[in-house]
Design a protein around this motif. Structure first.
Motif, PDB file in Angstrom:
ATOM      1  N   CYS A   4       3.105   8.452   2.529  1.00 49.21           N
ATOM      2  CA  CYS A   4       1.961   7.541   1.969  1.00 49.21           C
ATOM      3  C   CYS A   4       2.323   7.136   0.487  1.00 49.21           C
ATOM      4  CB  CYS A   4       0.651   8.270   2.068  1.00 49.21           C
ATOM      5  SG  CYS A   4      -0.707   7.318   1.375  1.00 49.21           S
ATOM      6  N   GLN A   6       0.172   5.774  -1.228  1.00 47.61           N
ATOM      7  CA  GLN A   6      -0.889   6.182  -1.943  1.00 47.61           C
ATOM      8  C   GLN A   6      -1.134   7.449  -2.761  1.00 47.61           C
ATOM      9  OE1 GLN A   6      -3.799   3.597  -3.015  1.00 47.61           O
ATOM     10  NE2 GLN A   6      -1.959   2.259  -2.133  1.00 47.61           N
ATOM     11  N   CYS A   7      -1.043   8.471  -1.657  1.00 42.72           N
ATOM     12  CA  CYS A   7      -1.112   9.930  -2.279  1.00 42.72           C
ATOM     13  C   CYS A   7       0.003  10.763  -1.919  1.00 42.72           C
ATOM     14  CB  CYS A   7      -2.428  10.389  -1.373  1.00 42.72           C
ATOM     15  SG  CYS A   7      -1.986  10.956   0.531  1.00 42.72           S
ATOM     16  N   CYS A  26      -1.513   7.588   7.019  1.00 42.15           N
ATOM     17  CA  CYS A  26      -1.514   9.068   6.127  1.00 42.15           C
ATOM     18  C   CYS A  26      -2.383   9.987   6.823  1.00 42.15           C
ATOM     19  CB  CYS A  26      -1.946   8.508   4.656  1.00 42.15           C
ATOM     20  SG  CYS A  26      -1.987  10.148   3.880  1.00 42.15           S
ATOM     21  N   CYS A  29      -4.982  11.018   3.463  1.00 40.86           N
ATOM     22  CA  CYS A  29      -6.006  10.117   2.856  1.00 40.86           C
ATOM     23  C   CYS A  29      -6.266   8.886   4.089  1.00 40.86           C
ATOM     24  CB  CYS A  29      -5.563   9.359   1.663  1.00 40.86           C
ATOM     25  SG  CYS A  29      -4.413   7.959   1.943  1.00 40.86           S
TER      26      CYS A  29
HETATM   27 ZN   LIG Z   1      -2.065   9.005   1.787  1.00 37.22          ZN
END
Ligand SMILES: [Zn+2]
Ligand SMILES: [Zn+2]
Lengths: 190, 190
Positions: A4, A6-7, A26, A29
Motif C-alpha cells: 500500500c 499510503q501505509c 490494502c 487501511c
Molecule cells: Zn494501506
C-alpha cells in the motif's frame, strides 16, 4: 503492486463491494488502489506537406522513427503536453492545432492523442531522447523503420487526407494480435 | 504516496536524473512511481433531439445531473468504456459514435472524452450510481443543477450544434479559478 502506497502494508487482490473488477486493496487501511490507462500526447509537426519525425535514442524501439509524443503529466492539458513533448524531443516549436488521431491501445493500457501542429520555423534538432530529427514527405517516410504501429497508422491516414485535401479526426483501437511477431489489427470508429 | 508499492520501503520526492519534475522515488529499490492524469470516458445518449442525463446517487455532487461517464479501465478502449459507463449508470444501450468533446481538467488531473451515442431503444433506468435517468430537450435541461462544468460546457455546445445542424469536435481546457466558489474558465482550441 505488492504494498500500500499510503501505509506500507500488504495489498490483496479482490473485487471490492459494489465493483466488478479485481483491485489492489490494502489489508490494513483498506484503501483501494485503482490502476488506469495512461495518456500519450504528441504532435504531427507539419511543414510544407512534410512531417517531422524523431529517431529514438531510447528503448523501446531505439533507432526507429516516431512522432514527438510522451506521457501526459499531471497539471497540464493534452495540448500543452503535445507542445512540451515536441520541444523536448525535437527542439521544435509548433502551433498545436486540432486533434488528428485518438487511438486506444488496450494491450499496453495507453491512449494516444496526436494533434496536427504546423512548425513555426525550421530551427529544430534532436533532444536527449532523439538521435536525429528530420522532415519527410510521404515518399520519404521510412515505413519499415517506424517505431510504433500507432505512428504508422497516423501517418498513413495523414497522407491520405493530405492527398484528398481534407483532414478529419481518426479514432479507434489498435490491438496487438497474439504471437511473437509485431502484428496488429486496427479498427476505426464512426 | 508514502511507501513504495513494489517493496514497501519509504519513498522520497525528488527530480530523477534526466527528468525535470519531482517524482516519488523508492529509497530502497529505486523505482520511480509516476503519477499521471486519468481518463474519464462517457456518452451523450441521444434520442430525437433529446439527451439522456443521470441524477447522481453518489458523491461528489450527489443529486445533481450528469452525462453517463466514468474512469476508463485498463484493457478497454475509450469507446468501450463509454459504452460500459452508459450501461452501468443508465441501463441504456447506445451506438457509440464520434468523439464530441475532449476537455483537459488540469486542476483535478482528468481528461474528459464524451462521445455522441444514439440510444438504441427507450428501455433505460437508473443504475446503482444514479437516482433517476431522464431525457431532456434543450429547454428542459436543468442548467442550474448540472453536476460538473464539463457537462454544462458539453451540453451548451451540443445544443448550439444541434440548432446549426452540424456537430464538430470541441476540444480544450477547463480551469478552475482560485477561490471558494465553483468558478471556471473554458478555453477552446483550434
Ligand atoms: Zn494501506
Ligand atoms: Zn521500492
Amino acid at each position: 503492486m505488492n504494498f500500500c502506497s499510503q501505509c506500507g502494508s500488504r495489498v490483496e487482490t479482490k473485487v471490492p463491494e459494489g465493483d466488478n473488477r479485481p483491485r489492489h486493496i490494502c489489508i490494513d487501511c483498506g484503501v483501494i488502489h485503482y490502476q488506469n490507462p495512461n495518456v500519450v500526447t504528441g504532435c504531427i509537426p507539419e511543414w510544407e506537406g512534410k512531417v517531422l519525425l524523431c529517431r529514438r535514442a531510447i528503448e523501446p524501439r531505439r533507432g526507429y522513427w516516431t512522432l514527438p509524443a510522451g506521457f501526459l503529466e499531471n497539471g497540464e492539458s493534452t495540448q500543452e503536453g503535445a507542445l512540451r513533448e515536441t520541444v523536448e524531443e525535437a527542439n521544435a516549436r509548433v502551433l498545436v492545432g486540432p486533434l488528428y488521431t485518438l487511438f486506444s491501445l488496450p494491450h499496453i493500457d495507453q491512449i494516444y492523442m496526436l494533434f496536427r501542429g504546423p512548425l513555426q520555423d525550421l530551427d529544430y534538432g534532436p533532444g536527449v531522447e532523439s538521435l536525429e530529427v528530420k522532415l519527410f514527405s510521404e515518399e520519404e517516410i521510412p515505413w519499415d523503420d517506424l517505431a510504433f504501429q500507432v505512428v504508422a497508422e497516423t501517418l498513413k491516414y495523414y497522407f491520405e487526407d493530405q492527398r484528398r485535401g481534407e483532414f478529419r479526426l481518426r479514432s479507434g483501437v489498435i490491438e496487438r494480435l497474439p504471437g511473437t511477431e509485431r502484428r496488429y489489427r486496427t479498427t476505426l470508429h464512426e
